[in-house]
Design a protein around this motif. Structure first.
Motif, PDB file in Angstrom:
ATOM      1  N   ASP A  18       0.870  -1.176   0.000  1.00  0.00           N
ATOM      2  CA  ASP A  18       0.000   0.000   0.000  1.00  0.00           C
ATOM      3  C   ASP A  18       0.908   1.227   0.000  1.00  0.00           C
ATOM      4  O   ASP A  18       1.605   1.480   0.987  1.00  0.00           O
ATOM      5  CB  ASP A  18      -0.904  -0.001   1.234  1.00  0.00           C
ATOM      6  CG  ASP A  18      -1.808   1.219   1.319  1.00  0.00           C
ATOM      7  OD1 ASP A  18      -1.730   2.114   0.443  1.00  0.00           O
ATOM      8  OD2 ASP A  18      -2.595   1.286   2.277  1.00  0.00           O
ATOM      9  N   PRO A  19       0.915   2.016  -1.090  1.00  0.00           N
ATOM     10  CA  PRO A  19       1.796   3.189  -1.153  1.00  0.00           C
ATOM     11  C   PRO A  19       1.620   4.175   0.004  1.00  0.00           C
ATOM     12  O   PRO A  19       2.527   4.925   0.320  1.00  0.00           O
ATOM     13  CB  PRO A  19       1.428   3.839  -2.490  1.00  0.00           C
ATOM     14  CG  PRO A  19       0.887   2.716  -3.300  1.00  0.00           C
ATOM     15  CD  PRO A  19       0.186   1.811  -2.326  1.00  0.00           C
ATOM     16  N   LYS A  20       0.482   4.140   0.666  1.00  0.00           N
ATOM     17  CA  LYS A  20       0.236   5.059   1.782  1.00  0.00           C
ATOM     18  C   LYS A  20       0.938   4.616   3.065  1.00  0.00           C
ATOM     19  O   LYS A  20       0.905   5.324   4.061  1.00  0.00           O
ATOM     20  CB  LYS A  20      -1.266   5.193   2.015  1.00  0.00           C
ATOM     21  CG  LYS A  20      -1.974   5.865   0.851  1.00  0.00           C
ATOM     22  CD  LYS A  20      -3.460   5.919   1.068  1.00  0.00           C
ATOM     23  CE  LYS A  20      -4.125   6.459  -0.207  1.00  0.00           C
ATOM     24  NZ  LYS A  20      -5.545   6.270  -0.225  1.00  0.00           N
ATOM     25  N   LEU A  21       1.592   3.445   3.025  1.00  0.00           N
ATOM     26  CA  LEU A  21       2.297   2.950   4.206  1.00  0.00           C
ATOM     27  C   LEU A  21       3.498   3.821   4.571  1.00  0.00           C
ATOM     28  O   LEU A  21       3.878   3.892   5.732  1.00  0.00           O
ATOM     29  CB  LEU A  21       2.763   1.513   3.991  1.00  0.00           C
ATOM     30  CG  LEU A  21       1.686   0.439   3.978  1.00  0.00           C
ATOM     31  CD1 LEU A  21       2.286  -0.912   3.616  1.00  0.00           C
ATOM     32  CD2 LEU A  21       0.987   0.371   5.324  1.00  0.00           C
ATOM     33  N   VAL A  22       4.130   4.442   3.584  1.00  0.00           N
ATOM     34  CA  VAL A  22       5.277   5.325   3.828  1.00  0.00           C
ATOM     35  C   VAL A  22       4.848   6.741   3.452  1.00  0.00           C
ATOM     36  O   VAL A  22       4.733   7.071   2.272  1.00  0.00           O
ATOM     37  CB  VAL A  22       6.512   4.882   3.008  1.00  0.00           C
ATOM     38  CG1 VAL A  22       7.658   5.850   3.235  1.00  0.00           C
ATOM     39  CG2 VAL A  22       6.920   3.464   3.384  1.00  0.00           C
ATOM     40  N   THR A  23       4.645   7.562   4.470  1.00  0.00           N
ATOM     41  CA  THR A  23       4.138   8.920   4.250  1.00  0.00           C
ATOM     42  C   THR A  23       5.276   9.912   4.064  1.00  0.00           C
ATOM     43  O   THR A  23       6.432   9.620   4.389  1.00  0.00           O
ATOM     44  CB  THR A  23       3.288   9.367   5.450  1.00  0.00           C
ATOM     45  OG1 THR A  23       4.157   9.494   6.593  1.00  0.00           O
ATOM     46  CG2 THR A  23       2.166   8.379   5.753  1.00  0.00           C
ATOM     47  N   ASP A  24       4.923  11.090   3.576  1.00  0.00           N
ATOM     48  CA  ASP A  24       5.908  12.171   3.486  1.00  0.00           C
ATOM     49  C   ASP A  24       6.448  12.503   4.871  1.00  0.00           C
ATOM     50  O   ASP A  24       7.641  12.787   5.030  1.00  0.00           O
ATOM     51  CB  ASP A  24       5.282  13.417   2.855  1.00  0.00           C
ATOM     52  CG  ASP A  24       4.995  13.254   1.369  1.00  0.00           C
ATOM     53  OD1 ASP A  24       5.341  12.206   0.787  1.00  0.00           O
ATOM     54  OD2 ASP A  24       4.416  14.194   0.788  1.00  0.00           O
ATOM     55  N   ALA A  25       5.588  12.463   5.882  1.00  0.00           N
ATOM     56  CA  ALA A  25       6.024  12.745   7.259  1.00  0.00           C
ATOM     57  C   ALA A  25       7.050  11.710   7.723  1.00  0.00           C
ATOM     58  O   ALA A  25       8.007  12.060   8.419  1.00  0.00           O
ATOM     59  CB  ALA A  25       4.817  12.789   8.194  1.00  0.00           C
TER      60      ALA A  25
END
Length: 149
Positions: free
Chosen positions: A28-35
């Motif tokens: 899931d690409p959302k697993l690693v956030t910009d934060a």
């Protein structure tokens, strides 16, 4: 080809590189956030990027708090050009300038990344994150690897 430390302003391009890889993809690409990226390159450790024609084509990030390689990724079209090796060297030299603590990483089995880390002197020590190959590198192993390579 320019190698330099990663900046917060590089995060959007770092994320693009991370999402273009063919192996070790995120479920899931959302697993690693910009934060997350910002925390790892400003608080937890440091990162480096390779820039070609004003575009980031690869990056590496090391985590001093958990003593691990958090990321080392290249755009697939830039593999085999020595970029990964240079990013790896920058990261590892910096890490061992900060500490002599053992460092570890995990990567998917039977991938180019697994072969790459073996060639860079890492030692397989088991399994991590349920299915990844776990590698470790000691300060002495890194220094010896650099003398012989």
């Amino acid at each position: 080809m320019i190698f330099r430390e990663a900046l917060i302003t590089d995060i959007p391009e770092i994320q693009i590189v991370r999402h273009t890889v063919k192996e070790n993809t995120l479920s899931d690409p959302k697993l690693v956030t910009d934060a997350d990226c910002e925390d790892f390159i400003t608080n937890r450790g440091k990162g480096w990027v390779c820039v070609i024609d004003r575009q980031i084509v690869g990056f590496s990030i090391v985590d001093l708090k958990d003593h691990n390689v958090w990321a080392l990724f290249l755009r697939p079209e830039h593999e085999g050009k020595g970029i990964g090796k240079t990013l790896h060297h920058l990261m590892m030299d910096w890490y061992f300038d900060q500490t002599q603590d053992l460092i570890w990483l995990g990567t998917a089995p039977n991938t180019r990344a697994e072969a790459f880390y073996s060639l860079q002197g890492w030692k397989k020590v088991g399994v991590v994150n349920e299915a990844e190959v776990k590698f470790e590198m000691s300060y002495d192993d890194w220094k010896q690897f650099n003398v012989t390579n």
